[in-house]
Design an enzyme around this catalytic site. Structure first.
Site, mmCIF file in Angstrom:
data_model
loop_
_atom_site.group_PDB
_atom_site.id
_atom_site.type_symbol
_atom_site.label_atom_id
_atom_site.label_comp_id
_atom_site.label_asym_id
_atom_site.label_seq_id
_atom_site.Cartn_x
_atom_site.Cartn_y
_atom_site.Cartn_z
ATOM 1 N N SER A 162 0.809 -1.223 0.000
ATOM 2 C CA SER A 162 0.000 0.000 0.000
ATOM 3 C C SER A 162 0.843 1.274 0.000
ATOM 4 O O SER A 162 0.310 2.376 0.082
ATOM 5 C CB SER A 162 -0.917 -0.003 1.218
ATOM 6 O OG SER A 162 -0.155 -0.274 2.367
ATOM 7 N N THR A 164 -2.043 3.281 4.267
ATOM 8 C CA THR A 164 -1.113 4.409 4.172
ATOM 9 C C THR A 164 -0.258 4.528 5.429
ATOM 10 O O THR A 164 -0.736 4.232 6.512
ATOM 11 C CB THR A 164 -1.954 5.697 4.047
ATOM 12 O OG1 THR A 164 -2.633 5.640 2.814
ATOM 13 C CG2 THR A 164 -1.135 6.949 4.157
ATOM 14 N N THR A 224 1.739 6.998 0.375
ATOM 15 C CA THR A 224 0.830 5.906 0.020
ATOM 16 C C THR A 224 0.845 5.624 -1.478
ATOM 17 O O THR A 224 1.236 6.489 -2.274
ATOM 18 C CB THR A 224 -0.612 6.298 0.427
ATOM 19 O OG1 THR A 224 -1.468 5.167 0.292
ATOM 20 C CG2 THR A 224 -1.173 7.404 -0.431
ATOM 21 N N ARG A 230 -6.327 9.216 -10.119
ATOM 22 C CA ARG A 230 -6.997 9.465 -8.837
ATOM 23 C C ARG A 230 -5.966 9.848 -7.761
ATOM 24 O O ARG A 230 -4.930 9.215 -7.618
ATOM 25 C CB ARG A 230 -7.757 8.205 -8.405
ATOM 26 C CG ARG A 230 -8.529 8.359 -7.082
ATOM 27 C CD ARG A 230 -7.711 7.882 -5.899
ATOM 28 N NE ARG A 230 -8.487 7.879 -4.657
ATOM 29 C CZ ARG A 230 -7.951 7.680 -3.457
ATOM 30 N NH1 ARG A 230 -6.664 7.462 -3.336
ATOM 31 N NH2 ARG A 230 -8.697 7.700 -2.381
ATOM 32 N N VAL A 231 -6.273 10.901 -7.040
ATOM 33 C CA VAL A 231 -5.406 11.328 -5.938
ATOM 34 C C VAL A 231 -6.255 11.323 -4.675
ATOM 35 O O VAL A 231 -7.370 11.837 -4.676
ATOM 36 C CB VAL A 231 -4.831 12.734 -6.195
ATOM 37 C CG1 VAL A 231 -4.109 13.263 -4.965
ATOM 38 C CG2 VAL A 231 -3.882 12.705 -7.390
ATOM 39 N N GLY A 232 -5.728 10.748 -3.618
ATOM 40 C CA GLY A 232 -6.462 10.706 -2.350
ATOM 41 C C GLY A 232 -6.087 11.865 -1.441
ATOM 42 O O GLY A 232 -5.570 12.895 -1.883
ATOM 43 N N ASP A 233 -6.334 11.677 -0.176
ATOM 44 C CA ASP A 233 -6.050 12.723 0.814
ATOM 45 C C ASP A 233 -4.576 12.816 1.183
ATOM 46 O O ASP A 233 -4.101 13.864 1.625
ATOM 47 C CB ASP A 233 -6.843 12.436 2.099
ATOM 48 C CG ASP A 233 -6.491 11.062 2.679
ATOM 49 O OD1 ASP A 233 -6.350 10.105 1.891
ATOM 50 O OD2 ASP A 233 -6.333 10.960 3.910
ATOM 51 N N THR A 285 -5.717 8.162 7.682
ATOM 52 C CA THR A 285 -5.637 6.984 6.828
ATOM 53 C C THR A 285 -7.065 6.525 6.573
ATOM 54 O O THR A 285 -7.963 6.816 7.347
ATOM 55 C CB THR A 285 -4.787 5.875 7.506
ATOM 56 O OG1 THR A 285 -4.785 4.721 6.669
ATOM 57 C CG2 THR A 285 -5.317 5.492 8.864
ATOM 58 N N GLY A 286 -7.254 5.823 5.476
ATOM 59 C CA GLY A 286 -8.603 5.380 5.143
ATOM 60 C C GLY A 286 -9.051 5.941 3.817
ATOM 61 O O GLY A 286 -8.218 6.342 2.988
ATOM 62 N N GLY A 329 -9.729 8.235 1.228
ATOM 63 C CA GLY A 329 -9.262 9.612 1.090
ATOM 64 C C GLY A 329 -10.330 10.609 0.685
ATOM 65 O O GLY A 329 -10.306 11.762 1.146
#
Ligand code: SD4
Length: 324
Positions: free
Chosen positions: A83, A185, A203, A213-216, A236-237, A239
């Site tokens: 991850s 993450t 992450t 795609r971009v997360g938090d 974490t989780g 995003g």
């Protein structure tokens, strides 16, 4: 093989045995506490090895910023971590795209998103902070910058990741599952001997996500936030839901208003639950420390844990959670 749940249970017992007594301890529930400085905390089981590396810096009187960079690099470089970094599972097109950010005691920050071919995105993020007038570089621009800075371009898709991706292609269903390997993450927060705070977050994002795609995690205020006067937080989780609430910034602002780290994390989780309504398949965990050395966490579901390293040692702690 031990399940994550079993591992967490064992680890939580180990923590109590090691004498790291939580301030608000209740039976079966070890949410937060106070630690001497320096200290470092980081998300999930892999926090243990990351903390051990960060501790080398902190215990020698080094700077929190160096600790949080060196610490998470260990996890980024480990091909067995699916991850983060080199071993990260790819997106649905089979491309490994990495997100990372870092923030120091002066409130300076750097970030990279959707970065391919570089094993240690956290170090590229630090270079963005230190060598450019910008905060964030993405995609090809981030890669060009990394190469210009001397980072090596490598193939990141490991044999195992490719196998997992080919398996996923058979059904091609995008279903994020909480608390398992597509969701881990590493976020790290540290206070050094001088009482200065820094944080990092890195992450490969959600496995088999849409390309681009971009997360938090690379977004300052969402995946990470540090205010040297108040405290620091990371997330974490899933995003998308953390971005919607500016999660880590929210946790730090709640600490500014007087909440303990654990109370602040809990309130931020409650904000998410209120907004998302159905959180059955949605996991988010926040981790926070304040300037005084108090630490805490809170998650939506059981299963979130973090590692704490201080003078007494390095242990895993189970987080309290909203879903009882
Ligand atoms: C993301 N927040 O990309 C990351 C994933 C994660 O534990 O935290 N996994 O949405």
């Amino acid at each position: 093989m031990k399940s994550r749940r079993d591992f967490i249970k064992t680890a939580a017992l180990g923590t109590v045995a090691a004498g790291i007594l939580p301030k608000f301890s209740m039976a079966g529930n070890i949410p937060g506490g106070m630690s001497s400085k320096p200290l470092v905390i980081s998300t999930w089981d892999h926090g243990l090895v990351a903390n051990a590396e960060a501790w080398k810096v902190l215990s020698n009187g080094g700077r929190a910023l160096d600790a949080v960079e060196n610490g998470v690099m260990i996890v980024e470089s480990d091909p067995s971590q699916t991850s983060v970094g080199r071993g990260g599972l790819p997106d649905r097109d089979g491309r490994v795209t990495l997100d990372a950010c870092i923030m120091n005691e002066f409130g300076d920050c750097g970030s990279v998103a959707c970065l391919e071919h570089i094993v240690n995105p956290i170090s590229v993020a630090r270079r963005v902070m230190e060598k450019t007038p910008h905060v964030m570089l993405v995609g090809d621009g981030a890669l060009e910058f990394a190469i210009a800075q001397g980072f090596k371009k490598e193939k990141l898709l490991t044999e195992n990741s490719e196998k997992a991706w080919r398996e996923w292609l058979k059904e091609s269903q995008y279903k994020p599952i909480i608390n398992i390997e597509n969701h881990d993450t590493i976020g790290m927060l540290a206070i050094d001997v001088n009482g200065n705070l820094s944080g990092s977050c890195t992450t490969s994002g959600l496995a088999f996500k849409m390309h681009g795609r971009v997360g938090d995690s690379p977004i300052i205020g969402a995946g990470l936030y540090v205010d040297n006067e108040i405290g620091a937080a990371c997330a974490t989780g899933l995003g998308e839901t953390v971005i919607r609430q500016c999660g880590s910034f929210l946790v730090v602002e709640l600490m500014r208003q007087g909440r303990t780290p654990e109370e602040a994390c809990k309130e931020a989780v409650e904000r998410i639950v209120k907004h998302e309504k159905d959180v059955k398949d949605l996991q988010v965990g926040f981790l926070a420390i304040n300037k005084q050395g108090e630490y805490g966490s809170y998650a939506i579901h059981p299963g979130f844990n973090f590692a704490l390293h201080n003078k007494e040692g390095n242990s895993l702690i189970s987080s309290d959670h909203w879903q009882k």
